[in-house]
Design a protein around this motif. Structure first.
Motif, PDB file in Angstrom:
ATOM      1  N   ARG A  29       1.095  -1.471  -0.059  1.00 50.63           N
ATOM      2  CA  ARG A  29      -0.222   0.295   0.286  1.00 50.63           C
ATOM      3  C   ARG A  29       0.802   1.171  -0.136  1.00 50.63           C
ATOM      4  NH1 ARG A  29      -6.048  -1.001   0.937  1.00 50.63           N
ATOM      5  NH2 ARG A  29      -5.757  -2.970   0.477  1.00 50.63           N
ATOM      6  N   TYR A  30       2.132   1.258   0.192  1.00 47.97           N
ATOM      7  CA  TYR A  30       3.148   2.772   0.779  1.00 47.97           C
ATOM      8  C   TYR A  30       4.039   2.593  -0.449  1.00 47.97           C
ATOM      9  CZ  TYR A  30       0.084   2.922   4.997  1.00 47.97           C
ATOM     10  OH  TYR A  30      -0.313   2.845   5.696  1.00 47.97           O
ATOM     11  N   GLU A  31       4.770   3.333  -1.190  1.00 49.18           N
ATOM     12  CA  GLU A  31       5.815   3.197  -1.703  1.00 49.18           C
ATOM     13  C   GLU A  31       6.877   4.817  -0.729  1.00 49.18           C
ATOM     14  OE1 GLU A  31       6.699   2.034  -4.263  1.00 49.18           O
ATOM     15  OE2 GLU A  31       4.639   1.839  -4.912  1.00 49.18           O
ATOM     16  N   PHE A  32       7.845   4.257  -0.799  1.00 51.61           N
ATOM     17  CA  PHE A  32       8.811   5.223  -0.427  1.00 51.61           C
ATOM     18  C   PHE A  32       9.897   4.696  -0.432  1.00 51.61           C
ATOM     19  CE2 PHE A  32       7.462   1.007   1.761  1.00 51.61           C
ATOM     20  CZ  PHE A  32       8.458   0.055   1.731  1.00 51.61           C
ATOM     21  N   PRO A  33      11.302   5.189  -0.305  1.00 48.26           N
ATOM     22  CA  PRO A  33      13.001   3.929   0.011  1.00 48.26           C
ATOM     23  C   PRO A  33      12.750   3.426   0.455  1.00 48.26           C
ATOM     24  CG  PRO A  33      12.461   7.262   0.001  1.00 48.26           C
ATOM     25  CD  PRO A  33      11.289   6.446   0.396  1.00 48.26           C
ATOM     26  N   GLY A  34      13.679   2.229  -0.711  1.00 43.31           N
ATOM     27  CA  GLY A  34      14.042   1.227  -0.065  1.00 43.31           C
ATOM     28  C   GLY A  34      13.350   0.085  -0.177  1.00 43.31           C
ATOM     29  N   LYS A  35      11.916   0.753  -0.926  1.00 42.95           N
ATOM     30  CA  LYS A  35      11.219  -0.874  -0.793  1.00 42.95           C
ATOM     31  C   LYS A  35      11.372  -1.618  -1.360  1.00 42.95           C
ATOM     32  CE  LYS A  35       6.566  -1.068  -1.743  1.00 42.95           C
ATOM     33  NZ  LYS A  35       5.334  -0.592  -3.029  1.00 42.95           N
ATOM     34  N   LYS A  36      12.200  -1.691  -2.643  1.00 39.75           N
ATOM     35  CA  LYS A  36      12.713  -3.426  -3.165  1.00 39.75           C
ATOM     36  C   LYS A  36      13.577  -3.314  -2.223  1.00 39.75           C
ATOM     37  CE  LYS A  36      11.793  -1.366  -8.252  1.00 39.75           C
ATOM     38  NZ  LYS A  36      12.189  -1.309  -9.519  1.00 39.75           N
ATOM     39  N   LEU A  37      14.341  -2.997  -1.544  1.00 39.63           N
ATOM     40  CA  LEU A  37      15.196  -4.141  -0.745  1.00 39.63           C
ATOM     41  C   LEU A  37      15.155  -4.532  -0.162  1.00 39.63           C
ATOM     42  CD1 LEU A  37      18.265  -4.092   0.250  1.00 39.63           C
ATOM     43  CD2 LEU A  37      18.087  -2.117   0.979  1.00 39.63           C
TER      44      LEU A  37
END
Length: 293
Positions: A102-110
């Motif tokens: 539900r959220y987008e934030f820096p480092g999400k893929k990590l």
């Protein structure tokens, strides 16, 4: 006198023969045969060998092997710690899956990649890493032990290790269900005046409950059979912090193969019964939600 000729009715044209749809895999019988052969080779034959070895014991010998005080204590610890770890991961695994969906934030893929780390990491490495962190001289344990909090070499360490290795099962089971959830229903509930708690309780939770139960069952089953990461952090003290897989390994090292298979058979039966109950609850939840059982 001429006779009028009646127009001939058109003859029905023969419909072209329907072609059988092309199949990527062979026919049903051949595919089913390979499936049963593979299932028997990988699952049924090893389990049958386990049962046949157990049947070489008399009832008295079987009961002595599976019901001694030391073995009973290991049952309580193994299944109790596995249940607590799976229950803990149901809550925090759902929270982690919610954040990733539900959220987008820096480092999400990590963070998303780190969820799968317990899948790829050898269990022995996980146990050594957790011990280095939580032991009395570890990075975290050195600050907790002066306050009377000991997380390594006792039951607390076992639960922590089981939480670590079983977390991905809940996250990866719930995550695709949250991605496919219809947000329009949540928006409609909000427009009708429902609070966030009511929306989650009546709209979101019924759709993800079967996935949560599945994740719980998978995490529990994984934790019950865990060995490598636990033995480094458990302390392995009989009657206190000794898990059942360690009992089985000990019997094998003493060449007590029948006793080891007897304990393994009991674990197999209890695990199968618990998973059967969980699957029944999952099926009931789906029927209650109006889906197919």
């Amino acid at each position: 006198m001429t006779t009028a000729t009646l127009p001939l009715s058109p003859q029905p044209q023969a419909s072209p023969a329907k072609r059988a749809p092309k199949r990527v895999l062979p026919g049903f019988h051949l595919t089913l045969g390979y499936t049963l052969f593979y299932l028997s080779l990988i699952v049924l034959i090893p389990l049958s060998a386990l049962l046949f070895k157990t049947f070489t014991l008399t009832w008295v010998e079987f009961w002595a092997a599976v019901a001694s005080p030391r073995v009973l204590a290991s049952y309580r610890l193994t299944f109790g710690a596995s249940f607590l770890a799976a229950l803990f991961n149901v809550f925090f695994g759902l929270l982690l899956a919610w954040v990733l969906v539900r959220y987008e934030f820096p480092g999400k893929k990590l963070i998303d990649a780190l969820v799968d780390l317990p899948f790829a990491l050898p269990t022995a490495v996980a146990g050594i890493s957790l011990t280095a962190l939580l032991a009395g001289n570890g990075w975290i344990g050195q600050y907790l032990e002066p306050m009377g909090i000991q997380l390594a070499f006792n039951r607390n360490g076992i639960v922590i290790a089981l939480i670590f290795i079983s977390l991905p099962f809940v996250v990866r089971t719930v995550q695709p269900v949250l991605e496919d959830a219809e947000k329009e229903l949540e928006e409609a509930a909000t427009c009708l005046g429902a609070s966030r708690l009511q929306t989650f309780r009546h709209v979101i939770f019924p759709s993800i409950a079967p996935a949560l139960l599945t994740g719980f069952a998978m995490a529990f089953a994984r934790a019950v059979g865990e060995y490598g990461s636990v033995i480094f952090i458990a302390g392995n003290m009989p009657m206190i912090s000794e898990i059942t897989p360690l009992i089985i390994i000990g019997k094998l090292e003493q060449y007590d193969y029948a006793g080891a298979t007897a304990v393994a058979t009991v674990m197999l039966g209890i695990s199968f019964a618990l998973l059967l109950v969980i699957n029944g609850l999952q099926s009931w939840q789906r029927r209650r939600a109006g889906g197919k059982p």
